[in-house]
Design a protein around this motif. Structure first.
Motif, PDB file in Angstrom:
ATOM      1  N   THR A  19       0.823  -1.207   0.000  1.00 56.01           N
ATOM      2  CA  THR A  19       0.000   0.000   0.000  1.00 56.01           C
ATOM      3  C   THR A  19       0.855   1.254   0.000  1.00 56.01           C
ATOM      4  O   THR A  19       1.814   1.359   0.762  1.00 56.01           O
ATOM      5  N   ASP A  20       0.497   2.184  -0.867  1.00 52.84           N
ATOM      6  CA  ASP A  20       1.104   3.512  -0.861  1.00 52.84           C
ATOM      7  C   ASP A  20       0.018   4.482  -0.426  1.00 52.84           C
ATOM      8  O   ASP A  20      -0.926   4.745  -1.176  1.00 52.84           O
ATOM      9  N   THR A  21       0.117   4.993   0.790  1.00 57.58           N
ATOM     10  CA  THR A  21      -0.945   5.845   1.333  1.00 57.58           C
ATOM     11  C   THR A  21      -0.876   7.281   0.826  1.00 57.58           C
ATOM     12  O   THR A  21      -1.761   8.078   1.107  1.00 57.58           O
ATOM     13  N   GLU A  24      -2.213   6.388  -4.333  1.00 54.55           N
ATOM     14  CA  GLU A  24      -2.883   5.091  -4.401  1.00 54.55           C
ATOM     15  C   GLU A  24      -2.606   4.345  -5.695  1.00 54.55           C
ATOM     16  O   GLU A  24      -2.719   3.126  -5.756  1.00 54.55           O
ATOM     17  N   PHE A  26       0.083   3.650  -6.881  1.00 61.44           N
ATOM     18  CA  PHE A  26       1.269   2.812  -6.718  1.00 61.44           C
ATOM     19  C   PHE A  26       1.049   1.666  -5.735  1.00 61.44           C
ATOM     20  O   PHE A  26       1.970   0.880  -5.494  1.00 61.44           O
ATOM     21  N   SER A  27      -0.151   1.551  -5.162  1.00 62.15           N
ATOM     22  CA  SER A  27      -0.503   0.365  -4.392  1.00 62.15           C
ATOM     23  C   SER A  27      -0.695  -0.785  -5.368  1.00 62.15           C
ATOM     24  O   SER A  27      -1.014  -0.564  -6.539  1.00 62.15           O
ATOM     25  N   GLN A  44      -0.362  -2.959 -10.283  1.00 62.37           N
ATOM     26  CA  GLN A  44      -0.535  -1.746  -9.496  1.00 62.37           C
ATOM     27  C   GLN A  44      -1.803  -0.993  -9.874  1.00 62.37           C
ATOM     28  O   GLN A  44      -2.418  -1.263 -10.911  1.00 62.37           O
ATOM     29  N   LYS A  69      -5.265   6.306   1.332  1.00 61.79           N
ATOM     30  CA  LYS A  69      -5.361   7.703   1.744  1.00 61.79           C
ATOM     31  C   LYS A  69      -6.827   8.098   1.913  1.00 61.79           C
ATOM     32  O   LYS A  69      -7.648   7.876   1.025  1.00 61.79           O
TER      33      LYS A  69
END
Length: 200
Positions: A19-21, A24, A26-27, A44, A69
């Motif tokens: 997870t990229d908060t 998003e 890149f999650s 992704q 996020k």
């Protein structure tokens, strides 16, 4: 399988997620790759929303697949949102790190309530949780009644209608390998094939 995702009613992805908060897009999920492939093996967010995932349910049993996020008026920007943008009607997700053994008990119970019955997805998930909460015995030395285990899993999107027969009952299981950072394992894609018009 990603390129043919629209041919299935249910896609269950059991693999690692990240997870990229902040961004998003890149999650993503870690999937199998061919040793001769130039693909990085990651699915992704920015790739998901460009695919066709026109199916009834995407089940993401990895940790924190619903984490992202928080935006006022928009909700949580995370993987489930990308799958809905790609056409999926609903996503089964986890909100924090989940216990592997508990997940291996809950998800089969969910499918037992959902696939052969006319129960909708939300009620099937609730019944699966209640089955575990009311179980008189502990599972291999662990009591799973604590919300830490069962409250993480939630349905995002359309829960479906009660008393509406499911379109298909053909169950296919495909096992794919995946490689994470210093970790090797398996990704299990559980699919239920759509019954095309005209099929018996």
């Amino acid at each position: 399988l990603v390129h043919n995702a629209d041919k299935f009613d249910i896609i269950h992805i059991a693999t690692h997620a990240f997870t990229d908060t902040l961004f998003e897009d890149f999650s993503g999920l870690a999937l199998a790759i061919d040793k001769d492939s130039t693909d990085d093996g990651l699915l992704q967010g920015f790739e998901i929303k460009e695919k066709n995932f026109s199916c009834d349910l995407i089940a993401l049993s990895a940790c924190e697949t619903g984490r992202g996020k928080a935006i006022s008026g928009e909700g949580i920007l995370a993987l489930p949102r990308h799958f809905l943008l790609a056409g999926a009607r609903s996503v089964l997700m986890s909100q924090w790190k989940v216990d592997d053994r508990f997940t291996s008990i809950l998800l089969p119970k969910f499918y037992q309530h959902y696939i052969p019955t006319t129960m909708n997805k939300a009620n099937a998930l609730r019944h699966a949780k209640v089955d575990i909460l009311t179980h008189s015995k502990k599972y291999r030395g662990t009591y799973y009644q604590h919300p830490f285990f069962w409250a993480s899993f939630n349905l995002y999107g359309d829960p479906g209608m009660e008393h509406q027969p499911h379109k298909s009952t053909n169950l296919w299981i495909v096992i794919l390998g995946f490689a994470g950072i210093g970790t090797f394992g398996f990704a299990v894609i559980l699919t239920i094939r759509k019954r095309r018009q005209g099929e018996a």
